[in-house]
Write an enzyme that holds these catalytic residues in place. Structure first.
Site, mmCIF file in Angstrom:
data_model
loop_
_atom_site.group_PDB
_atom_site.id
_atom_site.type_symbol
_atom_site.label_atom_id
_atom_site.label_comp_id
_atom_site.label_asym_id
_atom_site.label_seq_id
_atom_site.Cartn_x
_atom_site.Cartn_y
_atom_site.Cartn_z
ATOM 1 N N GLU A 1 38.150 30.375 40.290
ATOM 2 C CA GLU A 1 37.039 31.237 39.839
ATOM 3 C C GLU A 1 36.187 30.547 38.764
ATOM 4 O O GLU A 1 35.823 31.120 37.771
ATOM 5 C CB GLU A 1 37.576 32.569 39.299
ATOM 6 C CG GLU A 1 38.462 33.327 40.254
ATOM 7 C CD GLU A 1 38.981 34.621 39.697
ATOM 8 O OE1 GLU A 1 38.415 35.096 38.672
ATOM 9 O OE2 GLU A 1 39.936 35.197 40.237
ATOM 10 N N GLU B 1 46.822 37.810 37.571
ATOM 11 C CA GLU B 1 46.838 38.060 36.126
ATOM 12 C C GLU B 1 48.097 38.790 35.651
ATOM 13 O O GLU B 1 48.038 39.815 34.964
ATOM 14 C CB GLU B 1 45.560 38.818 35.735
ATOM 15 C CG GLU B 1 44.301 38.056 36.182
ATOM 16 C CD GLU B 1 42.993 38.679 35.749
ATOM 17 O OE1 GLU B 1 43.005 39.777 35.188
ATOM 18 O OE2 GLU B 1 41.940 38.053 35.974
HETATM 19 C C1 XIL Z 1 35.479 40.514 38.730
HETATM 20 C C2 XIL Z 1 34.213 40.575 39.584
HETATM 21 O O1 XIL Z 1 33.453 39.398 39.376
HETATM 22 C C3 XIL Z 1 33.410 41.818 39.235
HETATM 23 O O2 XIL Z 1 32.315 41.909 40.143
HETATM 24 C C4 XIL Z 1 34.283 43.050 39.350
HETATM 25 O O3 XIL Z 1 33.533 44.166 38.951
HETATM 26 C C5 XIL Z 1 35.522 42.891 38.474
HETATM 27 O O4 XIL Z 1 36.249 41.717 38.847
HETATM 28 N N1 XIL Z 1 39.412 37.622 37.268
HETATM 29 C C6 XIL Z 1 39.532 37.960 38.579
HETATM 30 C C7 XIL Z 1 38.389 38.496 39.334
HETATM 31 O O5 XIL Z 1 40.563 37.669 39.206
HETATM 32 O O6 XIL Z 1 38.782 39.377 40.393
HETATM 33 C C8 XIL Z 1 37.415 39.192 38.426
HETATM 34 O O7 XIL Z 1 36.261 39.456 39.200
HETATM 35 C C9 XIL Z 1 37.068 38.294 37.239
HETATM 36 C C10 XIL Z 1 38.300 37.949 36.442
#
Ligand code: XIL
Length: 355
Positions: free
Chosen positions: A264, A157
């Protein structure tokens, strides 16, 4: 009817048939009729995991039946490893690595550097010491899991929320906007010569401005010699975006010839804030349309660029989107519902994978 046609019709009908006899199977039992996703997918298929899931037999059964890759949801990030005193604790990520090895699943490392974590441990360091500790952390983590992970989200990100430029963060302020990214990839490559090294980001399909900025960043970093080995698009889909945006981004992302990871995927049916006039059926149809478009766009990539297709949670109840009570009501952003039965999103994905 040709076998494939029969299979497709079966795949599309399976969730509805199984839903009709909802409850016939004990909660979490994997419906045996459903073909494993990993057996029909055109690439490795992944799911994110937390160590707590490994103590849930229903989760383990369903995840190992359908998936052949794991991404640590949060326990391989700085928040789990790095102490404010800059000590390292590998207890949690080691357990995830052991589980993946035990189950014969690939392990995708996530994430070495993220704008939202690590500030506390790096506070007060002058630039020289900051760089030393930054390099030391990446070398320690990537080095520890060398031979255990197939890949890393090296930087997560990096693009600004609205897509206009890059995100300002403690890493960029100390090591430079592109500097911290290039440095992270170089350190990761030195620590693990074999892992595929990804730049990962979100809303790249949902927001074409952000997608374009991300791809310009990839191009600039490659020209600067950064050892970027792959592109990660998180695909937390906004199911209300116009048709075609997903396809356009995937085609544009393919230009570098790099492996692409849908890293994701989830597809919330909720709309943030305000009244939502859509019916349940309209939301389901939107979700089916966008997930199908993503799968078909991914299928259109050359096989060498289809790194893996990962969903961000196994069951709707495991999703970060539904975990707190406020958000939980009625959303179904994943492939399986809370009982482990396939959702219509599963049939959309399976149907697209196996035309
Ligand atoms: C999120 C997880 O799903 C949560 O459990 C945690 O508390 C915070 O992070 N983009 C990403 C992930 O790259 O690492 C994030 O995951 C969601 C958004």
């Amino acid at each position: 009817m040709p076998a494939d046609g029969l299979n497709r019709r079966f795949l599309l009908a399976a969730p509805f048939a199984l839903a009709a006899c909802q409850g016939a199977a004990p909660a979490g039992a994997a419906p045996t009729a459903l073909p494993p996703l990993k057996s029909i997918a055109p690439c490795p298929v992944g799911v994110c995991a937390m160590t707590g899931h490994f103590d849930d037999p229903a989760w383990v059964d369903l995840a190992t039946r359908h998936f052949n890759q794991i991404t640590p949801e949060w326990e391989m990030k700085m928040e789990a490893i790095l102490g404010e005193d800059r000590s390292y604790d590998f207890t949690r990520p080691d357990r995830i690595a052991a589980f993946a090895a035990e189950k014969g699943m690939r392990l995708h490392g996530h994430a070495l550097v993220w704008y939202s974590q690590g500030a506390e441990a790096f506070t007060g360091l002058d630039r020289t010491r900051f760089a030393v500790e930054y390099d030391r952390y990446i070398a320690a983590v990537a080095g520890r899991y060398r031979g255990k992970v197939v890949s890393w989200d090296v930087v997560n990100e990096a693009v600004a929320e609205d897509g206009n430029g890059l995100r300002d963060c403690h890493w960029s302020r100390s090591l430079g906007q592109d500097g911290y990214i290039i440095r992270a990839f170089e350190q990761a490559r030195a620590a693990d010569p074999d892992a595929v090294l990804f730049l990962n980001d979100y809303n790249l399909e949902n927001n074409p401005v952000k997608g374009a900025t991300f791809l310009r960043l990839v191009e600039r970093l490659l020209k600067a010699g950064a050892p970027i080995g792959g592109i990660g698009t998180q695909s937390h889909l906004d199911i209300e975006i116009p048709a075609g945006q997903i396809t356009t981004f995937m085609k544009d992302a393919a230009q570098f010839g790099l492996p692409i990871h849908v890293s994701e995927l989830d597809a919330s049916r909720r709309r943030d804030g305000g009244f939502d006039p859509r019916s349940a059926r309209q939301k389901q149809d939107q979700q089916t349309a966008r997930v199908t478009e993503l799968a078909e766009a991914y299928l259109s990539l050359p096989e060498r660029q289809r790194f893996a297709f990962t969903v961000w949670g196994l069951r709707d109840s495991d999703s970060w989107l539904t975990r707190d009570a406020r958000a939980g009501s009625g959303d179904s952003p994943l492939l399986f519902d809370a009982t482990g039965a396939p959702t219509t999103m599963f049939s959309a994905l399976a149907g697209a994978f196996r035309p």
